[in-house]
Scaffold this motif. Structure first.
Motif, PDB file in Angstrom:
ATOM      1  N   GLN A  26     100.504  10.275   8.412  1.00 18.74           N
ATOM      2  CA  GLN A  26      99.610  10.543   9.599  1.00 18.74           C
ATOM      3  C   GLN A  26      98.540   9.765  10.223  1.00 18.74           C
ATOM      4  OE1 GLN A  26      97.069  12.150   6.713  1.00 18.74           O
ATOM      5  NE2 GLN A  26      95.999  11.355   8.738  1.00 18.74           N
ATOM      6  N   THR A  27      97.886  10.510  11.293  1.00 19.96           N
ATOM      7  CA  THR A  27      98.162   9.323  12.471  1.00 19.96           C
ATOM      8  C   THR A  27      95.808   8.780  12.323  1.00 19.96           C
ATOM      9  OG1 THR A  27      97.077  10.402  15.346  1.00 19.96           O
ATOM     10  CG2 THR A  27      96.178  12.166  12.870  1.00 19.96           C
ATOM     11  N   GLY A  28      95.760   8.056  13.153  1.00 20.95           N
ATOM     12  CA  GLY A  28      95.428   6.298  13.515  1.00 20.95           C
ATOM     13  C   GLY A  28      94.992   6.698  15.130  1.00 20.95           C
ATOM     14  N   GLY A  29      93.688   5.912  14.800  1.00 27.83           N
ATOM     15  CA  GLY A  29      93.378   5.897  16.677  1.00 27.83           C
ATOM     16  C   GLY A  29      92.629   7.233  17.090  1.00 27.83           C
ATOM     17  N   THR A  30      92.902   7.552  18.213  1.00 27.36           N
ATOM     18  CA  THR A  30      91.993   8.471  18.725  1.00 27.36           C
ATOM     19  C   THR A  30      92.738  10.694  18.991  1.00 27.36           C
ATOM     20  OG1 THR A  30      91.177   7.202  19.909  1.00 27.36           O
ATOM     21  CG2 THR A  30      91.120  10.055  20.839  1.00 27.36           C
ATOM     22  N   PRO A  31      93.394  10.929  18.261  1.00 28.58           N
ATOM     23  CA  PRO A  31      93.896  11.792  17.928  1.00 28.58           C
ATOM     24  C   PRO A  31      93.912  13.699  19.195  1.00 28.58           C
ATOM     25  CG  PRO A  31      92.181  12.095  16.071  1.00 28.58           C
ATOM     26  CD  PRO A  31      91.992  11.108  16.687  1.00 28.58           C
ATOM     27  N   TYR A  32      92.870  13.033  19.604  1.00 28.24           N
ATOM     28  CA  TYR A  32      92.274  14.273  20.775  1.00 28.24           C
ATOM     29  C   TYR A  32      92.392  13.219  21.759  1.00 28.24           C
ATOM     30  CZ  TYR A  32      91.750  16.750  16.063  1.00 28.24           C
ATOM     31  OH  TYR A  32      92.224  16.861  14.885  1.00 28.24           O
ATOM     32  N   VAL A  33      92.889  13.697  23.477  1.00 25.96           N
ATOM     33  CA  VAL A  33      92.923  13.204  24.508  1.00 25.96           C
ATOM     34  C   VAL A  33      92.723  14.081  25.163  1.00 25.96           C
ATOM     35  CG1 VAL A  33      93.720  11.974  25.879  1.00 25.96           C
ATOM     36  CG2 VAL A  33      94.092  11.187  23.466  1.00 25.96           C
ATOM     37  N   ILE A  34      92.129  14.547  26.313  1.00 27.67           N
ATOM     38  CA  ILE A  34      91.679  15.608  27.291  1.00 27.67           C
ATOM     39  C   ILE A  34      92.842  14.886  28.475  1.00 27.67           C
ATOM     40  CG2 ILE A  34      90.539  16.633  29.180  1.00 27.67           C
ATOM     41  CD1 ILE A  34      88.289  16.323  26.784  1.00 27.67           C
ATOM     42  N   ALA A  35      94.032  15.794  28.464  1.00 30.22           N
ATOM     43  CA  ALA A  35      94.926  15.070  29.255  1.00 30.22           C
ATOM     44  C   ALA A  35      94.727  15.001  31.144  1.00 30.22           C
ATOM     45  CB  ALA A  35      95.498  16.269  29.912  1.00 30.22           C
ATOM     46  N   GLU A  36      93.149  16.077  31.318  1.00 30.18           N
ATOM     47  CA  GLU A  36      92.923  15.436  33.005  1.00 30.18           C
ATOM     48  C   GLU A  36      92.028  14.237  32.909  1.00 30.18           C
ATOM     49  OE1 GLU A  36      94.325  19.714  31.845  1.00 30.18           O
ATOM     50  OE2 GLU A  36      92.647  17.978  30.818  1.00 30.18           O
ATOM     51  N   SER A  37      91.320  13.777  31.820  1.00 26.74           N
ATOM     52  CA  SER A  37      90.313  12.694  31.876  1.00 26.74           C
ATOM     53  C   SER A  37      90.554  11.522  31.111  1.00 26.74           C
ATOM     54  CB  SER A  37      89.418  13.329  31.436  1.00 26.74           C
ATOM     55  OG  SER A  37      88.886  13.451  30.395  1.00 26.74           O
ATOM     56  N   GLY A  38      91.585  11.526  30.139  1.00 30.91           N
ATOM     57  CA  GLY A  38      92.302  10.180  29.997  1.00 30.91           C
ATOM     58  C   GLY A  38      91.509  10.844  28.617  1.00 30.91           C
ATOM     59  N   GLN A  39      89.707  11.157  28.166  1.00 29.04           N
ATOM     60  CA  GLN A  39      89.130  11.249  27.362  1.00 29.04           C
ATOM     61  C   GLN A  39      89.166  11.190  26.382  1.00 29.04           C
ATOM     62  OE1 GLN A  39      86.159  14.446  29.092  1.00 29.04           O
ATOM     63  NE2 GLN A  39      84.618  11.977  28.162  1.00 29.04           N
ATOM     64  N   GLY A  40      89.547  10.610  24.971  1.00 26.00           N
ATOM     65  CA  GLY A  40      89.546  10.886  23.176  1.00 26.00           C
ATOM     66  C   GLY A  40      88.951  10.459  22.990  1.00 26.00           C
ATOM     67  N   PHE A  41      88.762  11.548  22.178  1.00 30.29           N
ATOM     68  CA  PHE A  41      87.515  11.424  20.917  1.00 30.29           C
ATOM     69  C   PHE A  41      88.276  11.354  19.238  1.00 30.29           C
ATOM     70  CE2 PHE A  41      86.643  14.051  24.568  1.00 30.29           C
ATOM     71  CZ  PHE A  41      85.248  14.126  24.695  1.00 30.29           C
ATOM     72  N   GLY A  42      87.451  11.665  18.492  1.00 25.77           N
ATOM     73  CA  GLY A  42      88.338  11.557  17.002  1.00 25.77           C
ATOM     74  C   GLY A  42      88.336  12.794  16.170  1.00 25.77           C
ATOM     75  N   ARG A  43      87.241  13.899  17.049  1.00 25.76           N
ATOM     76  CA  ARG A  43      87.032  15.235  16.118  1.00 25.76           C
ATOM     77  C   ARG A  43      87.468  15.737  16.896  1.00 25.76           C
ATOM     78  NH1 ARG A  43      81.920  16.992  16.267  1.00 25.76           N
ATOM     79  NH2 ARG A  43      82.368  18.290  14.249  1.00 25.76           N
ATOM     80  N   LEU A  44      88.315  17.269  17.016  1.00 25.85           N
ATOM     81  CA  LEU A  44      88.707  18.227  17.757  1.00 25.85           C
ATOM     82  C   LEU A  44      87.944  19.409  17.986  1.00 25.85           C
ATOM     83  CD1 LEU A  44      91.143  20.275  19.101  1.00 25.85           C
ATOM     84  CD2 LEU A  44      91.331  21.555  17.020  1.00 25.85           C
ATOM     85  N   GLN A  45      86.424  19.094  17.642  1.00 30.47           N
ATOM     86  CA  GLN A  45      84.898  19.830  17.896  1.00 30.47           C
ATOM     87  C   GLN A  45      84.861  19.600  19.152  1.00 30.47           C
ATOM     88  OE1 GLN A  45      83.784  23.214  16.660  1.00 30.47           O
ATOM     89  NE2 GLN A  45      84.043  22.871  18.974  1.00 30.47           N
ATOM     90  N   ASP A  46      84.479  17.636  19.271  1.00 34.39           N
ATOM     91  CA  ASP A  46      84.395  17.177  20.424  1.00 34.39           C
ATOM     92  C   ASP A  46      84.693  17.471  21.565  1.00 34.39           C
ATOM     93  OD1 ASP A  46      82.349  16.415  18.758  1.00 34.39           O
ATOM     94  OD2 ASP A  46      83.247  14.142  18.309  1.00 34.39           O
ATOM     95  N   ALA A  47      86.099  17.280  21.435  1.00 34.90           N
ATOM     96  CA  ALA A  47      87.136  17.359  22.699  1.00 34.90           C
ATOM     97  C   ALA A  47      86.952  18.828  22.911  1.00 34.90           C
ATOM     98  CB  ALA A  47      88.516  17.212  22.202  1.00 34.90           C
ATOM     99  N   VAL A  48      86.138  19.721  22.009  1.00 38.60           N
ATOM    100  CA  VAL A  48      86.778  21.159  23.068  1.00 38.60           C
ATOM    101  C   VAL A  48      85.438  21.703  23.662  1.00 38.60           C
ATOM    102  CG1 VAL A  48      86.532  23.474  22.284  1.00 38.60           C
ATOM    103  CG2 VAL A  48      87.594  22.300  21.148  1.00 38.60           C
ATOM    104  N   ASP A  49      84.327  21.123  23.180  1.00 40.55           N
ATOM    105  CA  ASP A  49      82.980  21.001  23.355  1.00 40.55           C
ATOM    106  C   ASP A  49      83.254  20.368  24.360  1.00 40.55           C
ATOM    107  OD1 ASP A  49      81.795  22.532  21.514  1.00 40.55           O
ATOM    108  OD2 ASP A  49      81.214  20.813  20.663  1.00 40.55           O
ATOM    109  N   ALA A  50      83.478  18.759  25.146  1.00 41.87           N
ATOM    110  CA  ALA A  50      83.781  18.356  26.147  1.00 41.87           C
ATOM    111  C   ALA A  50      84.084  19.182  27.233  1.00 41.87           C
ATOM    112  CB  ALA A  50      84.277  16.968  26.260  1.00 41.87           C
ATOM    113  N   ILE A  51      84.897  19.749  26.883  1.00 45.41           N
ATOM    114  CA  ILE A  51      85.605  21.044  28.167  1.00 45.41           C
ATOM    115  C   ILE A  51      84.919  22.014  28.326  1.00 45.41           C
ATOM    116  CG2 ILE A  51      87.705  22.355  28.700  1.00 45.41           C
ATOM    117  CD1 ILE A  51      89.902  20.482  27.022  1.00 45.41           C
ATOM    118  N   GLY A  52      83.942  22.417  27.620  1.00 43.30           N
ATOM    119  CA  GLY A  52      83.174  23.304  27.853  1.00 43.30           C
ATOM    120  C   GLY A  52      83.373  24.432  28.373  1.00 43.30           C
ATOM    121  N   ASP A  53      82.237  24.725  29.951  1.00 44.28           N
ATOM    122  CA  ASP A  53      82.652  26.375  30.042  1.00 44.28           C
ATOM    123  C   ASP A  53      84.035  25.807  31.009  1.00 44.28           C
ATOM    124  OD1 ASP A  53      81.713  25.253  31.999  1.00 44.28           O
ATOM    125  OD2 ASP A  53      79.619  26.636  32.532  1.00 44.28           O
ATOM    126  N   GLY A  54      85.139  24.751  31.921  1.00 44.15           N
ATOM    127  CA  GLY A  54      85.597  24.716  32.470  1.00 44.15           C
ATOM    128  C   GLY A  54      87.141  24.819  31.704  1.00 44.15           C
TER     129      GLY A  54
END
Length: 317
Positions: A26-54
């Motif tokens: 079972q994963t802990g910490g920040t499971p989703y990280v945007i490789a280009e910015s290093g931003q981490g998110f606890g929810r996959l939807q938040d990571a997808v929304d952060a990329i937006g139309d990019g």
């Protein structure tokens, strides 16, 4: 005597390696990280929304993820940090799939999808509603469907080095579900991929206008209540080449392995090339079947294929 192509052997070994991968913790910490910015998110939807139309890559940590996301814009790559160790388990968005994709394009790499079930019987790992999708080195298992798409005549779907296991259903008075089922996509390419242990429906059903289905294995020996190995219900052009087909004993419909234009003739089928394949029926059953059943009435290009006892090369229906 015809030998199995080295590329097909490689595909089977890759599929076996994915199956044999150890269960992730079972994963802990920040499971989703945007490789280009290093931003981490606890929810996959938040990571997808952060990329937006990019455009961006989301690296997914090892573990069982009770999560899902809807992509509505941009181009997103969903990539397991360790191939085979990121498992999306049993949670769907919009009552559809773990990943609902209707953005500008997507890539899925090294991810496992399992236990997807929804009220309409179409629970999938991926629901593709528009744009291009590339799936590599991934596994879909124990769900109602692996991948299900809408219609997108100008888009393409490609699947490579992946495994589809224990998928499909035809029960509860609902429309059947399949391991892979695509609508009227422009092009569908499936290579070096394993289909096995189907639990209903067809292994690969696609209404794509053009197909390229090469170097795959369709192993139905442990399937139950399955139908065609490949169903092209609206017809198609392209090729079906160098695949291995093994029909199982427990069939809802064993009348053919490959079906062309069984439902309608929306796509031309003239010149569809089917060659270099190996196919067999269950031993000791005295069963007969047809390798290619055609409803299109057009001239298919059926070349040399190695067919086992009881298989007829072609039948017009």
């Amino acid at each position: 005597m015809t030998r199995i192509r080295p590329s097909l052997i490689a595909a089977l070994l890759i599929a076996a390696a994915v199956v044999a991968a150890p269960a992730p913790a079972q994963t802990g910490g920040t499971p989703y990280v945007i490789a280009e910015s290093g931003q981490g998110f606890g929810r996959l939807q938040d990571a997808v929304d952060a990329i937006g139309d990019g455009q961006g890559t989301i690296r997914i940590a090892p573990g069982y993820h009770r999560d899902c996301a809807v992509q509505t814009a941009g181009r997103v790559a969903f990539v397991a940090a360790e191939p085979g160790s990121a498992v999306f388990d049993g949670v769907t968005c919009e009552g559809k799939a773990a990943l609902v994709l209707r953005g500008g394009g997507a890539r899925v790499d090294g991810i496992v999808f399992q236990n997807m079930r929804v009220p309409d019987g179409n629970g999938a790992g991926i629901r593709l509603e528009k744009s291009d999708l590339e799936v590599v080195n991934s596994m879909f298992r124990g769900s109602e469907q692996g991948i299900l798409t809408a219609d997108a005549p100008d888009a393409s779907l490609s699947i490579d080095r992946s495994t589809f296991s224990r998928l499909g259903r035809c029960d509860r008075g609902l429309s059947c579900a399949h391991s892979v089922y695509t609508g009227l996509y422009g092009r569908v390419t499936v290579t070096r991929t394993r289909f096995e242990k189907g639990s209903g429906g067809h292994y690969l059903k696609t209404r794509a206008a053009q197909v390229d289905i090469r170097d795959n294995s369709f192993d139905d020996t442990q399937g139950s209540a399955t139908n065609y190995m490949i169903d092209l219900p609206a017809g198609a052009t392209g090729r079906i080449a160098n695949n291995l087909f093994i029909q199982g004993r427990d069939k809802e419909n064993y009348s053919a392995l490959i079906a062309v234009a069984a439902e309608d003739r929306k796509n031309p089928s003239r010149g569809l090339a089917i060659a270099g394949n190996r196919a067999s029926l269950p031993a000791g059953m005295g069963r007969k079947s047809v390798f290619v059943a055609d409803w299109s009435g057009e001239a298919l290009a059926i070349g040399e294929n190695q067919l086992g006892a009881g298989l007829t090369r072609f039948e017009k229906r």
